[in-house]
Design a protein around this motif. Structure first.
Motif, PDB file in Angstrom:
ATOM      1  N   ARG A 142       0.852  -1.194   0.000  1.00 46.93           N
ATOM      2  CA  ARG A 142       0.000   0.000   0.000  1.00 46.93           C
ATOM      3  C   ARG A 142       0.889   1.246   0.000  1.00 46.93           C
ATOM      4  O   ARG A 142       1.341   1.696   1.051  1.00 46.93           O
ATOM      5  CB  ARG A 142      -0.918  -0.015   1.231  1.00 46.93           C
ATOM      6  CG  ARG A 142      -1.818  -1.248   1.298  1.00 46.93           C
ATOM      7  CD  ARG A 142      -2.531  -1.395   2.619  1.00 46.93           C
ATOM      8  NE  ARG A 142      -1.592  -1.478   3.747  1.00 46.93           N
ATOM      9  CZ  ARG A 142      -0.974  -2.594   4.116  1.00 46.93           C
ATOM     10  NH1 ARG A 142      -1.165  -3.721   3.461  1.00 46.93           N
ATOM     11  NH2 ARG A 142      -0.147  -2.582   5.149  1.00 46.93           N
ATOM     12  N   GLY A 143       1.157   1.759  -1.193  1.00 46.75           N
ATOM     13  CA  GLY A 143       2.031   2.907  -1.322  1.00 46.75           C
ATOM     14  C   GLY A 143       1.261   4.175  -1.634  1.00 46.75           C
ATOM     15  O   GLY A 143       0.205   4.145  -2.273  1.00 46.75           O
ATOM     16  N   ALA A 195      -2.430   5.440   8.732  1.00 50.59           N
ATOM     17  CA  ALA A 195      -3.564   4.876   8.001  1.00 50.59           C
ATOM     18  C   ALA A 195      -3.255   3.526   7.375  1.00 50.59           C
ATOM     19  O   ALA A 195      -4.108   2.964   6.685  1.00 50.59           O
ATOM     20  CB  ALA A 195      -4.016   5.849   6.915  1.00 50.59           C
ATOM     21  N   GLY A 196      -2.059   3.003   7.592  1.00 53.45           N
ATOM     22  CA  GLY A 196      -1.741   1.672   7.116  1.00 53.45           C
ATOM     23  C   GLY A 196      -0.953   1.603   5.829  1.00 53.45           C
ATOM     24  O   GLY A 196      -0.672   0.500   5.332  1.00 53.45           O
ATOM     25  N   PHE A 197      -0.573   2.740   5.264  1.00 52.93           N
ATOM     26  CA  PHE A 197       0.317   2.695   4.108  1.00 52.93           C
ATOM     27  C   PHE A 197       1.669   2.151   4.559  1.00 52.93           C
ATOM     28  O   PHE A 197       2.158   2.495   5.640  1.00 52.93           O
ATOM     29  CB  PHE A 197       0.486   4.085   3.504  1.00 52.93           C
ATOM     30  CG  PHE A 197      -0.720   4.555   2.728  1.00 52.93           C
ATOM     31  CD1 PHE A 197      -0.874   4.228   1.398  1.00 52.93           C
ATOM     32  CD2 PHE A 197      -1.699   5.316   3.346  1.00 52.93           C
ATOM     33  CE1 PHE A 197      -1.984   4.644   0.683  1.00 52.93           C
ATOM     34  CE2 PHE A 197      -2.819   5.746   2.639  1.00 52.93           C
ATOM     35  CZ  PHE A 197      -2.964   5.407   1.305  1.00 52.93           C
ATOM     36  N   ASP A 198       2.262   1.305   3.721  1.00 57.86           N
ATOM     37  CA  ASP A 198       3.566   0.751   4.080  1.00 57.86           C
ATOM     38  C   ASP A 198       4.682   1.237   3.165  1.00 57.86           C
ATOM     39  O   ASP A 198       5.815   0.760   3.264  1.00 57.86           O
ATOM     40  CB  ASP A 198       3.532  -0.778   4.127  1.00 57.86           C
ATOM     41  CG  ASP A 198       3.055  -1.416   2.833  1.00 57.86           C
ATOM     42  OD1 ASP A 198       2.779  -0.692   1.862  1.00 57.86           O
ATOM     43  OD2 ASP A 198       2.961  -2.655   2.793  1.00 57.86           O
ATOM     44  N   THR A 202       7.918   2.956  10.103  1.00 60.93           N
ATOM     45  CA  THR A 202       7.603   1.675   9.462  1.00 60.93           C
ATOM     46  C   THR A 202       7.576   1.729   7.942  1.00 60.93           C
ATOM     47  O   THR A 202       7.862   0.720   7.300  1.00 60.93           O
ATOM     48  CB  THR A 202       6.242   1.146   9.950  1.00 60.93           C
ATOM     49  OG1 THR A 202       5.211   2.085   9.602  1.00 60.93           O
ATOM     50  CG2 THR A 202       6.252   0.932  11.460  1.00 60.93           C
ATOM     51  N   VAL A 203       7.212   2.842   7.342  1.00 58.34           N
ATOM     52  CA  VAL A 203       7.016   2.875   5.893  1.00 58.34           C
ATOM     53  C   VAL A 203       8.349   2.774   5.155  1.00 58.34           C
ATOM     54  O   VAL A 203       9.367   3.300   5.597  1.00 58.34           O
ATOM     55  CB  VAL A 203       6.292   4.167   5.439  1.00 58.34           C
ATOM     56  CG1 VAL A 203       4.850   4.173   5.915  1.00 58.34           C
ATOM     57  CG2 VAL A 203       7.036   5.412   5.909  1.00 58.34           C
ATOM     58  N   ARG A 204       8.323   2.082   4.028  1.00 62.94           N
ATOM     59  CA  ARG A 204       9.458   2.133   3.117  1.00 62.94           C
ATOM     60  C   ARG A 204       9.467   3.498   2.442  1.00 62.94           C
ATOM     61  O   ARG A 204       8.405   4.091   2.191  1.00 62.94           O
ATOM     62  CB  ARG A 204       9.381   1.015   2.085  1.00 62.94           C
ATOM     63  CG  ARG A 204       9.619  -0.370   2.701  1.00 62.94           C
ATOM     64  CD  ARG A 204       9.872  -1.399   1.627  1.00 62.94           C
ATOM     65  NE  ARG A 204      10.175  -2.707   2.179  1.00 62.94           N
ATOM     66  CZ  ARG A 204      11.380  -3.137   2.488  1.00 62.94           C
ATOM     67  NH1 ARG A 204      12.430  -2.338   2.303  1.00 62.94           N
ATOM     68  NH2 ARG A 204      11.582  -4.358   2.969  1.00 62.94           N
ATOM     69  N   LEU A 205      10.666   3.968   2.096  1.00 62.25           N
ATOM     70  CA  LEU A 205      10.835   5.306   1.552  1.00 62.25           C
ATOM     71  C   LEU A 205      11.640   5.236   0.269  1.00 62.25           C
ATOM     72  O   LEU A 205      12.709   4.616   0.236  1.00 62.25           O
ATOM     73  CB  LEU A 205      11.561   6.198   2.565  1.00 62.25           C
ATOM     74  CG  LEU A 205      10.850   6.430   3.907  1.00 62.25           C
ATOM     75  CD1 LEU A 205      11.820   7.003   4.926  1.00 62.25           C
ATOM     76  CD2 LEU A 205       9.652   7.360   3.728  1.00 62.25           C
ATOM     77  N   GLY A 256       0.013  -5.099  -4.912  1.00 63.85           N
ATOM     78  CA  GLY A 256      -0.331  -3.852  -4.247  1.00 63.85           C
ATOM     79  C   GLY A 256      -0.413  -2.727  -5.251  1.00 63.85           C
ATOM     80  O   GLY A 256      -0.389  -2.943  -6.469  1.00 63.85           O
ATOM     81  N   ALA A 257      -0.497  -1.507  -4.728  1.00 63.65           N
ATOM     82  CA  ALA A 257      -0.625  -0.325  -5.578  1.00 63.65           C
ATOM     83  C   ALA A 257       0.101   0.845  -4.942  1.00 63.65           C
ATOM     84  O   ALA A 257       0.288   0.896  -3.725  1.00 63.65           O
ATOM     85  CB  ALA A 257      -2.099   0.040  -5.782  1.00 63.65           C
TER      86      ALA A 257
END
Length: 287
Positions: free
Chosen positions: A6-7, A36-39, A77-80, A262-263
């Motif tokens: 979820r990007g 909001a759960g974006f990773d 947590t999110v990838r960047l 995912g998207a």
């Protein structure tokens, strides 16, 4: 292992240059996206804004890797990553250093996003060479080879038609064994071939689920030709800013049915809207 599901892509920072407030708005949006759960959070790697994303060259545009370094300190947590760094803009050795620095600052959350580039207008404005599509893809292939060596082995010696490095070092090393690589685009002859040979992820345009399925089938054939397990590659769809959320949810279900893991959605900065989009993607691409 799926790299991300979820990007959200913050392709525009608005049309008003009001100094630090430009960053403050983005920081709020990024924190909201993570909650909001974006990773994955992505930003453009351009030197000025284009007319397509909104605002044009007079609008704010940050340097991608300076910005990503700052976002690394605000997230956990999110990838960047940049979606994506055009091969015309940065020497591959320096690009590998920038993404490795981001990886260390983020404790292992960086991705190298790279592509052949498309924005001839910004290249002309900044005096940056913008060769033919064929040469850009040749450069991309050499850049991927150099980055692969630096990101996995920590050193590179390479002599190509366009780039040469001799005993180039990459220290400090990435936090994990290497920084994963996303090769963007859906070109069936060159891009998806490079995904099969060098990529850990791909990102194709997602207007039509039938076309998305076709692109993934082409990728499977490239993987078979080079002896790559296609399950090693995360498959994502690049989606325009959602208008009607019900229509967006239906489209996302179509991408999932077509084989997408995912998207990456071009997102707004409105917190409520970010949360709503994140809930939709979380229901379709969980995990």
């Amino acid at each position: 292992m799926v790299l991300f599901r979820r990007g959200i892509h913050f392709g525009s920072y608005g049309t008003v240059d009001d100094g630090p407030a430009v960053f403050d708005r983005l920081a709020t949006a990024v924190r909201t996206a993570e909650a909001a759960g974006f990773d994955a959070v992505t930003v453009p790697d351009h030197v000025h804004q284009n007319q397509v994303a909104g605002g044009g060259p007079d609008s704010p545009m940050f340097d991608a890797y300076s910005l990503l370094g700052a976002l690394a300190t605000l997230t956990t947590t999110v990838r960047l990553f940049a979606l994506v760094s055009p091969v015309t803009l940065r020497h591959p050795g320096l690009l590998a250093k920038a993404v490795t620095t981001l990886d260390v600052l983020s404790r292992g959350r960086a991705v190298l996003g790279i592509g052949a580039g498309w924005d001839v207008a910004e290249s002309e404005a900044y005096g940056i060479s913008f060769p033919s599509a064929g040469e850009r893809f040749d450069r991309l292939e050499e850049a991927l080879a150099i980055c692969d060596a630096l990101l996995t082995e920590g050193r590179a010696t390479f002599t190509g038609k366009f780039y040469t490095v001799r005993e180039a070092r990459n220290s400090p090393r990435p936090v994990h064994a290497a920084v994963p690589v996303l090769v963007a685009g859906g070109g069936e002859r060159r891009t998806l071939d490079l995904v099969a040979r060098y990529g850990d992820a791909c990102n194709v345009l997602g207007a039509d689920p039938v076309e998305v399925r076709h692109k993934f089938e082409v990728l499977d054939r490239h993987c078979g030709r080079v002896g790559r397990d296609p399950l090693e590659i995360t498959r994502t769809v690049f989606a325009p800013p959602p208008g009607d959320l019900d229509a967006f949810a239906a489209a996302a279900r179509g991408w999932a049915d077509a084989g997408a893991d995912g998207a990456v959605v071009i997102g707004p900065q409105d917190p409520g809207r970010i949360t709503a989009i994140g809930e939709i993607l979380g229901g379709i691409f969980p995990g």
